[in-house]
Design a protein around this motif. Structure first.
Motif, PDB file in Angstrom:
ATOM      1  N   PRO A  11       0.849  -1.181   0.000  1.00  0.00           N
ATOM      2  CA  PRO A  11       0.000   0.000   0.000  1.00  0.00           C
ATOM      3  C   PRO A  11       0.896   1.247   0.000  1.00  0.00           C
ATOM      4  CG  PRO A  11      -0.718  -1.564   1.654  1.00  0.00           C
ATOM      5  CD  PRO A  11       0.625  -2.022   1.173  1.00  0.00           C
ATOM      6  N   ASP A  15      -0.570   4.505   6.378  1.00  0.00           N
ATOM      7  CA  ASP A  15      -1.084   3.416   7.221  1.00  0.00           C
ATOM      8  C   ASP A  15      -0.957   2.050   6.535  1.00  0.00           C
ATOM      9  OD1 ASP A  15      -3.026   3.903   5.304  1.00  0.00           O
ATOM     10  OD2 ASP A  15      -4.706   3.631   6.688  1.00  0.00           O
ATOM     11  N   GLU A  18      -1.357  -1.697   8.529  1.00  0.00           N
ATOM     12  CA  GLU A  18      -2.707  -2.191   8.795  1.00  0.00           C
ATOM     13  C   GLU A  18      -3.268  -2.941   7.586  1.00  0.00           C
ATOM     14  OE1 GLU A  18      -7.186  -0.300   9.288  1.00  0.00           O
ATOM     15  OE2 GLU A  18      -5.451   0.951   9.746  1.00  0.00           O
ATOM     16  N   HIS A  19      -3.065  -2.401   6.399  1.00  0.00           N
ATOM     17  CA  HIS A  19      -3.578  -3.022   5.182  1.00  0.00           C
ATOM     18  C   HIS A  19      -2.884  -4.349   4.892  1.00  0.00           C
ATOM     19  CE1 HIS A  19      -6.141   0.335   4.007  1.00  0.00           C
ATOM     20  NE2 HIS A  19      -5.169   1.132   4.441  1.00  0.00           N
ATOM     21  N   ASN A  22      -4.091  -7.014   7.527  1.00  0.00           N
ATOM     22  CA  ASN A  22      -5.450  -7.486   7.226  1.00  0.00           C
ATOM     23  C   ASN A  22      -5.477  -8.414   6.019  1.00  0.00           C
ATOM     24  OD1 ASN A  22      -6.589  -6.090   9.372  1.00  0.00           O
ATOM     25  ND2 ASN A  22      -7.063  -4.294   8.140  1.00  0.00           N
ATOM     26  N   PHE A  23      -4.716  -8.092   4.992  1.00  0.00           N
ATOM     27  CA  PHE A  23      -4.653  -8.916   3.782  1.00  0.00           C
ATOM     28  C   PHE A  23      -4.081 -10.296   4.109  1.00  0.00           C
ATOM     29  CE2 PHE A  23      -2.397 -10.081  -0.238  1.00  0.00           C
ATOM     30  CZ  PHE A  23      -3.518 -10.202  -1.047  1.00  0.00           C
ATOM     31  N   ALA A  61      -8.918  -5.582  -0.703  1.00  0.00           N
ATOM     32  CA  ALA A  61      -7.754  -4.818  -0.229  1.00  0.00           C
ATOM     33  C   ALA A  61      -7.595  -3.523  -1.014  1.00  0.00           C
ATOM     34  CB  ALA A  61      -6.491  -5.666  -0.336  1.00  0.00           C
ATOM     35  N   LEU A  64     -10.077  -0.811  -0.026  1.00  0.00           N
ATOM     36  CA  LEU A  64      -9.877  -0.238   1.297  1.00  0.00           C
ATOM     37  C   LEU A  64      -8.705   0.744   1.375  1.00  0.00           C
ATOM     38  CD1 LEU A  64     -10.506  -3.401   3.495  1.00  0.00           C
ATOM     39  CD2 LEU A  64     -12.024  -1.423   3.175  1.00  0.00           C
ATOM     40  N   MET A  65      -7.980   0.946   0.275  1.00  0.00           N
ATOM     41  CA  MET A  65      -6.850   1.873   0.311  1.00  0.00           C
ATOM     42  C   MET A  65      -6.928   2.843  -0.859  1.00  0.00           C
ATOM     43  SD  MET A  65      -3.739  -0.631  -0.693  1.00  0.00           S
ATOM     44  CE  MET A  65      -3.799  -1.601  -2.168  1.00  0.00           C
ATOM     45  N   GLY A  68      -1.992   1.663  -4.139  1.00  0.00           N
ATOM     46  CA  GLY A  68      -1.244   0.474  -3.755  1.00  0.00           C
ATOM     47  C   GLY A  68      -0.675  -0.258  -4.939  1.00  0.00           C
TER      48      GLY A  68
END
Length: 86
Positions: A11, A15, A18-19, A22-23, A61, A64-65, A68
């Protein structure tokens, strides 16, 4: 047909940790064989099962960003038991 996939998920935002976490957690919970190292994550399994999970989780993913990069390498064989001989 079994495949091995190497993923490098990056990403491009502050942040990013966090990504990535989670992935990887979602891949771990997929039922596929997942191995990690500091530079990439490897996923092993039957082609259709692996690609179904990756199709779904990569899309989530990316949604949510903001920005990336995901690099992916595919090998036509299950290399999960590979051990270097040197």
């Amino acid at each position: 047909m079994n495949i091995s996939v190497e993923l490098t998920f990056s990403p491009l935002q502050d942040d990013f940790e966090e990504h990535i976490i989670n992935f990887i957690k979602k891949l771990r919970n997929s039922g596929l064989t997942v191995l990690e190292n500091p530079l990439s994550t490897q996923v092993y399994g039957e082609y259709d099962a692996v690609m179904k999970v990756l199709h779904q989780e990569i899309k989530i993913a990316f949604e949510l960003m903001d920005k990336g990069l995901l690099s992916m390498k595919l090998v036509k064989s299950d290399r999960s038991d590979y051990e270097p001989h040197f």
